[in-house]
Scaffold this motif. Structure first.
Motif, PDB file in Angstrom:
ATOM      1  N   ASP A 142      45.950 -85.349 -31.676  1.00 46.31           N
ATOM      2  CA  ASP A 142      44.735 -86.126 -31.434  1.00 46.31           C
ATOM      3  C   ASP A 142      44.185 -86.713 -32.740  1.00 46.31           C
ATOM      4  OD1 ASP A 142      43.739 -83.896 -32.708  1.00 46.31           O
ATOM      5  OD2 ASP A 142      42.251 -83.392 -31.200  1.00 46.31           O
ATOM      6  N   ASP A 163      40.909 -86.760 -34.766  1.00 46.40           N
ATOM      7  CA  ASP A 163      39.563 -86.205 -34.930  1.00 46.40           C
ATOM      8  C   ASP A 163      38.817 -87.137 -35.866  1.00 46.40           C
ATOM      9  OD1 ASP A 163      40.140 -83.593 -33.576  1.00 46.40           O
ATOM     10  OD2 ASP A 163      41.628 -83.512 -35.166  1.00 46.40           O
ATOM     11  N   SER A 183      44.168 -82.941 -38.382  1.00 47.66           N
ATOM     12  CA  SER A 183      45.585 -83.083 -38.701  1.00 47.66           C
ATOM     13  C   SER A 183      46.016 -84.515 -39.023  1.00 47.66           C
ATOM     14  CB  SER A 183      46.454 -82.472 -37.602  1.00 47.66           C
ATOM     15  OG  SER A 183      46.081 -83.018 -36.370  1.00 47.66           O
TER      16      SER A 183
HETATM   17 MG    MG Z   1      43.239 -82.475 -34.239  1.00 44.33          MG
END
Ligand code: MG
Ligand code: GTP
Length: 553
Positions: free
Chosen positions: A222, A224, A211
């Motif tokens: 978060d 990634d 995202s």
């Molecule tokens: Mg994520």
């Protein structure tokens, strides 16, 4: 002021730092913005990555003079952009226009003398500003950029002031989406990590995916990351003689074993040498092995994976869908927000539907409209040019990269209508026998008996929602029906008759979805929603029927 903001979107420009010191700054030409809009996913990521490599992250003392600080830094070269934010203390992100400035800055930076402990003398781009005590008089503090999402109460308040559900959905996406500054900070954290991994693999690149880059990121999500080692495999040109040299390498039992071993070493380095990296966990037995840690200065939770190119391609695919029509992002943000408010999704791994699955469900729904709002994945493959060809571990992941090649059909549905129909569509979807397939844009017969089957877009034999159990799916369906029913009620659609109204009313506690919801919500919201509660009470009697009838018609 504007000199610092060029290249940022209009709404973020306004929120940029207030005082501009008299330092050297670079300006971009007027054409740059227009040129940027037609750039590919890769080109955008590459530019952000390159900017991050020219940036530093500096912890600032409680009191300092912004002008003086920037003046000091600009002795090392032109500053392109900067901003401040506050997590556990004030921080500055400073982007220079040239990488040489970083080398120059590092040369004049010292390893701290620690008195009672010892320090790992690792020279990273995470620095601390030392400000002489005598000069800490009353300087105005710089403006801090917010890095956290609004609370559910703030969202409810914000939405209640809008005049239509369409406006609410747009406003929600704008309030939750990652800001330009937040994205820059995410790329900078990846770049800082790359400096650590680069000690072993100088050709490696740490890239954000998920995202952070797929256009559906919400503030606070978060980071990634992928440790990309592809640069290492670039073969050198052979020169005539037929002779060649090869590196002697250590061998592992499988790709997975090699990935695990690389990640475990990098994880150890991050833990022991990485300034600001705390709570490092090696989760190497997961289907996709990863190192999880918190990067304290940015406040980000990070998941570092390796050998995960398909996930990067999935991010590109979602990015592409997110850029084809503004209604896509409005719907995805609202469905994700609604799902989180009702504990359909969770930050804890488990049998819940994930944000990724929800996004694929929205894409699938938009492919089903008449005429379709989004093209199928097969269509995106047909439109691809020769340079778009991409096969990863035997999976054809080819999609068109040039958005201008995609022609969309004319569909004028409002976001409000789409939201309502989304709930009706999934409130009545034959989950027991059908799977969701965005490659074909059609439901298919489920190949196995898992509760929810969403075909993985690129690894087509896999189900992205294998983890979801029947209870969680039932809760999702019940909430879809309830929300569809609510959106049929005149009171909900009328700003003056209930508060909160419209989409905000859908975020109120459910009466049908059972456990977990009651305890989660604060009593505070209830008085304002007594009207809706009455409506919901009557839903128990007639709501299911209404929606079921509509769906079967
Ligand atoms: Mg994520
Ligand atoms: P957030 O919840 O905002 O973090 O959304 P996200 O899209 O970043 O999801 P997440 O952090 O869980 O996963 C990161 C990326 O990994 C996703 O965007 C997908 O590209 C990929 N991914 C996550 N879950 C799955 C899955 O079950 N199957 C596959 N193939 N890819 C997944």
């Amino acid at each position: 002021l504007d000199r610092f903001c060029l290249g940022f979107e209009p709404q973020t420009q306004k929120r940029f730092t207030s005082t501009t010191p008299a330092i050297k700054v670079q300006t971009e030409s007027k054409t740059t913005k227009a040129a940027k809009e037609s750039r590919t996913f890769q080109a955008i990521q590459e530019e952000r990555r390159e900017q991050a490599e020219r940036s530093v992250l500096i912890s600032c003392p409680p009191k300092f003079n912004e002008n003086k600080f920037l003046d000091y830094l600009s002795k090392h070269g032109t500053i392109n952009k900067h901003f401040f934010y506050n997590t556990y203390g004030a921080y500055a992100v400073v982007e220079f226009s040239s990488r040489e400035s970083i080398a120059s800055l590092k040369e004049s930076t010292n390893i701290p003398a620690v008195e009672h402990e010892a320090a790992v003398p690792f020279k990273s781009r995470l620095l601390s500003l030392k400000w002489p005590g005598s000069q800490s008089s009353n300087h105005p503090m710089p403006k801090f950029q917010n890095q956290s999402p609004p609370s559910i109460n703030e969202i409810t308040q914000l939405l209640s002031e809008k005049d239509s559900i369409d406006e609410q959905l747009q406003c929600l996406a704008e309030a939750l989406q990652l800001t330009e500054e937040n994205i820059s900070l995410r790329f900078l954290v990846c770049s800082l990590l790359q400096d650590i991994a680069g000690a072993y693999f100088p050709e490696c690149i740490i890239r954000p995916f998920g995202s952070t880059v797929n256009s559906f990121g919400k503030l606070g999500c978060d980071v990634d990351m992928i440790l990309d080692l592809n640069g290492i495999y670039a073969t050198s040109q052979k020169k005539g003689s037929g002779l060649s040299l090869e590196y002697q390498v250590k061998r592992g039992a499988s790709e997975r074993a090699v990935t695990q071993s690389i990640l475990s070493v990098i994880g150890k380095c991050v833990d022991q040498f990485g300034p600001g990296c705390v709570g490092v966990q090696n989760i190497l037995q997961a289907r996709c092995p990863l190192v999880r840690f918190a990067h304290q200065p940015s406040g980000f939770q990070c998941d570092l994976t390796a050998n995960n190119r398909v996930a990067m391609k999935s991010s590109e695919l979602l990015f592409l869908y997110g850029h084809l029509d503004p209604r896509v992002r409005h719907l995805v943000f609202s469905v994700r927000c609604w799902a989180r408010a009702h504990s359909i999704t969770s930050s804890i791994p488990g049998a819940w539907i994930t944000n990724f699955s929800l996004t694929v469900m929205v894409v699938f729904f938009l492919q089903q409209r008449n005429p379709p709002i989004l093209p199928t994945l097969d269509r995106l493959k047909e439109l691809a040019g020769p340079s778009d060809k991409c096969v990863i571990e035997g999976n054809d992941c080819t999609i068109v990269s040039d958005l201008s090649k995609i022609t969309l059909q004319r569909n004028t549905d409002t976001s409000e209508k789409l939201l309502q129909e989304f709930f009706e569509f999934y409130g009545n979807f034959p989950f027991n026998k059908a799977s969701i397939n965005i490659r074909k844009g059609k439901e298919q017969t489920k190949p196995e008996t898992t509760a929810l089957y969403i075909q993985n877009p690129f690894e087509t034999t896999l189900n992205v929602s294998k983890n979801v159990n029947a209870t969680q799916l039932e809760r999702f369906v019940a909430l879809c029906r309830e929300s569809a029913w609510l959106l049929h009620q005149k009171e909900i659609l009328n700003r003056s008759s209930v508060s909160p109204w419209g989409f905000a009313a859908l975020l109120l506690p459910s009466v049908t979805s059972g456990a977990g919801v009651k305890s989660r919500r604060k009593k505070k919201l209830e008085p304002a929603s007594s009207r809706i509660k009455n409506l919901l009470d009557s839903l128990k009697i007639k709501g299911g029927e209404t929606v079921a009838k509509k769906g079967s018609a």
